[in-house]
Design a protein around this motif. Structure first.
Motif, short mmCIF file in Angstrom:
data_model
loop_
_atom_site.label_atom_id
_atom_site.label_comp_id
_atom_site.label_asym_id
_atom_site.label_seq_id
_atom_site.Cartn_x
_atom_site.Cartn_y
_atom_site.Cartn_z
N ASP A 1 1.13 -1.47 0.21
CA ASP A 1 0.06 -0.14 -0.13
C ASP A 1 0.98 1.17 0.28
O ASP A 1 0.53 2.41 -0.11
CB ASP A 1 -1.03 0.31 1.63
CG ASP A 1 -2.16 -0.65 1.30
OD1 ASP A 1 -2.45 -1.63 -0.01
OD2 ASP A 1 -2.74 -0.80 2.07
N ARG A 2 1.91 1.06 0.73
CA ARG A 2 3.08 2.11 1.32
C ARG A 2 3.85 2.46 -0.82
O ARG A 2 4.67 3.50 -0.64
CB ARG A 2 4.04 2.66 1.84
CG ARG A 2 2.68 2.03 3.72
CD ARG A 2 3.51 2.27 4.31
NE ARG A 2 4.53 1.35 4.53
CZ ARG A 2 6.37 1.40 4.44
NH1 ARG A 2 6.37 2.63 5.12
NH2 ARG A 2 7.48 0.81 4.57
N LEU A 3 3.70 1.33 -1.74
CA LEU A 3 4.65 1.26 -2.38
C LEU A 3 4.57 3.00 -3.79
O LEU A 3 6.08 3.04 -3.72
CB LEU A 3 5.12 0.22 -3.37
CG LEU A 3 5.74 -0.25 -4.59
CD1 LEU A 3 7.00 0.04 -4.06
CD2 LEU A 3 5.12 -0.92 -5.34
N PHE A 4 4.04 3.11 -4.09
CA PHE A 4 3.44 4.16 -4.03
C PHE A 4 3.31 5.77 -4.19
O PHE A 4 3.15 6.48 -4.61
CB PHE A 4 2.88 4.47 -5.76
CG PHE A 4 3.05 2.63 -7.13
CD1 PHE A 4 3.39 2.76 -7.76
CD2 PHE A 4 2.06 1.43 -6.84
CE1 PHE A 4 4.13 2.35 -8.89
CE2 PHE A 4 3.04 0.44 -7.43
CZ PHE A 4 3.20 0.84 -8.76
N GLN A 5 3.37 5.19 -2.79
CA GLN A 5 3.54 7.23 -2.00
C GLN A 5 4.66 7.85 -2.32
O GLN A 5 6.15 7.41 -2.40
CB GLN A 5 3.09 6.72 -0.70
CG GLN A 5 1.95 6.09 -0.33
CD GLN A 5 0.63 6.82 -1.11
OE1 GLN A 5 0.65 7.78 -0.67
NE2 GLN A 5 0.30 5.86 -1.33
N PRO A 6 4.45 9.63 -2.88
CA PRO A 6 5.50 10.13 -2.08
C PRO A 6 6.99 9.90 -0.78
O PRO A 6 5.85 10.14 0.20
CB PRO A 6 4.74 11.21 -2.67
CG PRO A 6 4.14 11.30 -2.48
CD PRO A 6 3.77 9.65 -2.47
#
Length: 113
Positions: free
Chosen positions: A69-74
């Motif tokens: 879930d955090r993979l594509f977070q800036p």
């Protein structure tokens, strides 16, 4: 080892070449960065009904399910210790997702540690 596989893909297709280049450069760079020496990175390009699909496969360290879930977070780096050694800002995949969205595409990840 870096391999490229593209069965029957047209030599030309519509899209923003600069954004596609940036997307592929970032994803391939991450794959190479997190794949140990002697591992493999493969880029596969296939024509689908209405799009071109780019798939990157590698024998890298993998990503835990709880981190997806955090993979594509800036500004997010999943393994701070490893990323500190490897470098990076945590912006690459967030930008990749934004570029893919702007191009009308989709991006996803399948991985395990």
């Amino acid at each position: 080892m870096l391999s490229f596989f593209s069965p029957g893909v047209p030599a030309q297709f519509k899209g923003d070449p600069n954004r596609i280049r940036q997307i592929l450069a970032n994803i391939l760079s991450n794959a190479v960065k997190f794949t140990p020496p002697g591992g493999a990175v493969v880029l596969e390009v296939v024509e689908e009904a209405t799009a071109i699909a780019f798939t990157v496969r590698d024998t890298g360290i993998g990503i835990a399910a709880e981190d997806m879930d955090r993979l594509f977070q800036p500004f997010v780096q999943l393994d701070q210790g490893l990323n500190r050694r490897q470098g990076g800002t945590g912006l690459g995949l967030a930008l990749v997702r934004r570029f893919v969205d702007l191009l009308g595409g989709t991006i996803g990840v399948v991985s395990e540690v």
